[in-house]
Design a protein around this motif. Structure first.
Motif, PDB file in Angstrom:
ATOM      1  N   ASN A 158       0.841  -1.204   0.000  1.00  0.00           N
ATOM      2  CA  ASN A 158       0.000   0.000   0.000  1.00  0.00           C
ATOM      3  C   ASN A 158       0.871   1.247   0.000  1.00  0.00           C
ATOM      4  O   ASN A 158       2.027   1.215   0.394  1.00  0.00           O
ATOM      5  N   LYS A 159       0.267   2.346  -0.420  1.00  0.00           N
ATOM      6  CA  LYS A 159       0.930   3.644  -0.308  1.00  0.00           C
ATOM      7  C   LYS A 159       0.350   4.368   0.890  1.00  0.00           C
ATOM      8  O   LYS A 159      -0.846   4.285   1.156  1.00  0.00           O
ATOM      9  N   VAL A 160       1.216   5.087   1.627  1.00  0.00           N
ATOM     10  CA  VAL A 160       0.798   5.782   2.833  1.00  0.00           C
ATOM     11  C   VAL A 160       1.434   7.167   2.886  1.00  0.00           C
ATOM     12  O   VAL A 160       2.447   7.430   2.248  1.00  0.00           O
ATOM     13  N   TRP A 161       0.810   8.063   3.661  1.00  0.00           N
ATOM     14  CA  TRP A 161       1.370   9.371   3.970  1.00  0.00           C
ATOM     15  C   TRP A 161       2.062   9.269   5.321  1.00  0.00           C
ATOM     16  O   TRP A 161       1.570   8.599   6.225  1.00  0.00           O
ATOM     17  N   ILE A 202      -4.798   7.851  -0.829  1.00  0.00           N
ATOM     18  CA  ILE A 202      -5.894   7.598  -1.755  1.00  0.00           C
ATOM     19  C   ILE A 202      -5.677   8.476  -2.971  1.00  0.00           C
ATOM     20  O   ILE A 202      -5.500   9.697  -2.847  1.00  0.00           O
ATOM     21  N   LYS A 203      -5.684   7.856  -4.147  1.00  0.00           N
ATOM     22  CA  LYS A 203      -5.496   8.623  -5.377  1.00  0.00           C
ATOM     23  C   LYS A 203      -6.624   9.619  -5.559  1.00  0.00           C
ATOM     24  O   LYS A 203      -7.734   9.418  -5.067  1.00  0.00           O
ATOM     25  N   ASP A 204      -6.325  10.676  -6.304  1.00  0.00           N
ATOM     26  CA  ASP A 204      -7.363  11.648  -6.626  1.00  0.00           C
ATOM     27  C   ASP A 204      -8.414  10.970  -7.492  1.00  0.00           C
ATOM     28  O   ASP A 204      -8.105  10.406  -8.533  1.00  0.00           O
ATOM     29  N   SER A 205      -9.646  11.015  -7.067  1.00  0.00           N
ATOM     30  CA  SER A 205     -10.718  10.387  -7.825  1.00  0.00           C
ATOM     31  C   SER A 205     -11.562  11.417  -8.568  1.00  0.00           C
ATOM     32  O   SER A 205     -12.627  11.095  -9.064  1.00  0.00           O
ATOM     33  N   VAL A 206     -11.079  12.651  -8.655  1.00  0.00           N
ATOM     34  CA  VAL A 206     -11.821  13.709  -9.335  1.00  0.00           C
ATOM     35  C   VAL A 206     -11.503  13.627 -10.825  1.00  0.00           C
ATOM     36  O   VAL A 206     -10.342  13.669 -11.225  1.00  0.00           O
ATOM     37  N   PRO A 207     -12.509  13.493 -11.675  1.00  0.00           N
ATOM     38  CA  PRO A 207     -12.250  13.419 -13.119  1.00  0.00           C
ATOM     39  C   PRO A 207     -11.765  14.768 -13.646  1.00  0.00           C
ATOM     40  O   PRO A 207     -12.224  15.820 -13.222  1.00  0.00           O
ATOM     41  N   THR A 208     -10.829  14.726 -14.578  1.00  0.00           N
ATOM     42  CA  THR A 208     -10.295  15.969 -15.152  1.00  0.00           C
ATOM     43  C   THR A 208     -10.952  16.300 -16.490  1.00  0.00           C
ATOM     44  O   THR A 208     -10.752  17.387 -17.013  1.00  0.00           O
ATOM     45  N   GLU A 209     -11.742  15.391 -17.044  1.00  0.00           N
ATOM     46  CA  GLU A 209     -12.413  15.642 -18.318  1.00  0.00           C
ATOM     47  C   GLU A 209     -13.653  16.498 -18.088  1.00  0.00           C
ATOM     48  O   GLU A 209     -14.404  16.289 -17.152  1.00  0.00           O
ATOM     49  N   LEU A 257       6.349  23.055  15.332  1.00  0.00           N
ATOM     50  CA  LEU A 257       6.779  24.332  15.881  1.00  0.00           C
ATOM     51  C   LEU A 257       6.425  25.496  14.960  1.00  0.00           C
ATOM     52  O   LEU A 257       5.827  26.475  15.372  1.00  0.00           O
ATOM     53  N   PHE A 258       6.816  25.413  13.688  1.00  0.00           N
ATOM     54  CA  PHE A 258       6.568  26.488  12.736  1.00  0.00           C
ATOM     55  C   PHE A 258       5.988  25.901  11.457  1.00  0.00           C
ATOM     56  O   PHE A 258       6.674  25.775  10.454  1.00  0.00           O
ATOM     57  N   PRO A 259       4.708  25.547  11.455  1.00  0.00           N
ATOM     58  CA  PRO A 259       4.165  24.832  10.314  1.00  0.00           C
ATOM     59  C   PRO A 259       3.884  25.690   9.086  1.00  0.00           C
ATOM     60  O   PRO A 259       3.912  25.198   7.987  1.00  0.00           O
ATOM     61  N   GLY A 260       3.615  26.964   9.238  1.00  0.00           N
ATOM     62  CA  GLY A 260       3.147  27.744   8.110  1.00  0.00           C
ATOM     63  C   GLY A 260       1.650  27.536   8.001  1.00  0.00           C
ATOM     64  O   GLY A 260       1.134  26.495   8.375  1.00  0.00           O
ATOM     65  N   LYS A 261       0.961  28.533   7.496  1.00  0.00           N
ATOM     66  CA  LYS A 261      -0.497  28.477   7.538  1.00  0.00           C
ATOM     67  C   LYS A 261      -1.078  27.310   6.742  1.00  0.00           C
ATOM     68  O   LYS A 261      -1.893  26.559   7.245  1.00  0.00           O
ATOM     69  N   LEU A 262      -0.693  27.183   5.504  1.00  0.00           N
ATOM     70  CA  LEU A 262      -1.333  26.202   4.640  1.00  0.00           C
ATOM     71  C   LEU A 262      -0.430  25.022   4.300  1.00  0.00           C
ATOM     72  O   LEU A 262      -0.761  24.246   3.419  1.00  0.00           O
ATOM     73  N   ARG A 263       0.658  24.897   4.968  1.00  0.00           N
ATOM     74  CA  ARG A 263       1.593  23.817   4.665  1.00  0.00           C
ATOM     75  C   ARG A 263       1.075  22.498   5.229  1.00  0.00           C
ATOM     76  O   ARG A 263       0.637  22.422   6.368  1.00  0.00           O
ATOM     77  N   SER A 264       1.139  21.475   4.416  1.00  0.00           N
ATOM     78  CA  SER A 264       0.669  20.160   4.844  1.00  0.00           C
ATOM     79  C   SER A 264       1.702  19.521   5.765  1.00  0.00           C
ATOM     80  O   SER A 264       2.902  19.668   5.575  1.00  0.00           O
ATOM     81  N   ARG A 265       1.226  18.809   6.767  1.00  0.00           N
ATOM     82  CA  ARG A 265       2.117  18.108   7.690  1.00  0.00           C
ATOM     83  C   ARG A 265       2.348  16.666   7.270  1.00  0.00           C
ATOM     84  O   ARG A 265       2.975  15.916   7.980  1.00  0.00           O
ATOM     85  N   TRP A 266       1.811  16.273   6.130  1.00  0.00           N
ATOM     86  CA  TRP A 266       1.944  14.904   5.659  1.00  0.00           C
ATOM     87  C   TRP A 266       2.898  14.884   4.477  1.00  0.00           C
ATOM     88  O   TRP A 266       2.712  15.619   3.517  1.00  0.00           O
ATOM     89  N   ASN A 267       3.929  14.040   4.557  1.00  0.00           N
ATOM     90  CA  ASN A 267       4.933  13.946   3.498  1.00  0.00           C
ATOM     91  C   ASN A 267       4.489  12.994   2.402  1.00  0.00           C
ATOM     92  O   ASN A 267       3.637  12.144   2.602  1.00  0.00           O
ATOM     93  N   SER A 268       5.168  13.144   1.243  1.00  0.00           N
ATOM     94  CA  SER A 268       4.811  12.424   0.026  1.00  0.00           C
ATOM     95  C   SER A 268       4.565  10.939   0.251  1.00  0.00           C
ATOM     96  O   SER A 268       5.035  10.374   1.228  1.00  0.00           O
ATOM     97  N   PRO A 269       3.833  10.312  -0.649  1.00  0.00           N
ATOM     98  CA  PRO A 269       3.467   8.913  -0.418  1.00  0.00           C
ATOM     99  C   PRO A 269       4.679   7.985  -0.380  1.00  0.00           C
ATOM    100  O   PRO A 269       5.603   8.118  -1.170  1.00  0.00           O
TER     101      PRO A 269
END
Length: 128
Positions: A50-53, A107-114, A61-73
């Motif tokens: 499986n892939k995980v975050w 979880i992969k993005d399930s939003v269609p781009t078409e 300590l200093f996250p930044g407002k919109l910075r994600s705390r989860w690293n790449s899969p």
């Protein structure tokens, strides 16, 4: 002297009873606390492949407002029965062993781009 000795023995036996009651009370408290704690643990079903975050705890300590705390899969390699999980970072080629509580399913993005329409947020032009 015999009365004082008998009284002292009675006091010691009362003290022993109090001590035993305190031990029993502590045992009951610990059992209830353990049941409460175990009830609130979230079990995750993470399997090899499986892939995980991975949660980045250094950003607390200093996250930044919109910075994600989860690293790449990461790719899960092995899962031990006690919660330690070995993950592989494909970008760096490193293997890490982490606690399973620091991971969540990828979880992969399930939003269609078409057929998606884009809207620009430019200032409107008014005709006079």
């Amino acid at each position: 002297m015999s009365q004082a000795g008998a009284k002292r023995k009675l006091q010691l036996s009362e003290l022993e009873e109090l001590r035993n009651d305190a031990y029993a009370s502590a045992r009951i408290y610990k059992a209830r606390t353990k049941v409460f704690h175990d009830k609130h643990i979230v079990r995750k079903s993470i399997e090899p492949g499986n892939k995980v975050w991975l949660f980045n705890s250094k950003l607390k300590l200093f996250p930044g407002k919109l910075r994600s705390r989860w690293n790449s899969p990461y790719q899960v390699q092995t899962v031990t029965p006690h919660g330690a999980i070995t993950i592989f970072d494909p970008k760096k080629g490193k293997t890490l062993q982490v606690n399973g509580q620091r991971l969540k399913q990828y979880i992969k993005d399930s939003v269609p781009t078409e057929g998606v329409e884009s809207v620009t947020l430019a200032d409107p032009i008014y005709s006079t």
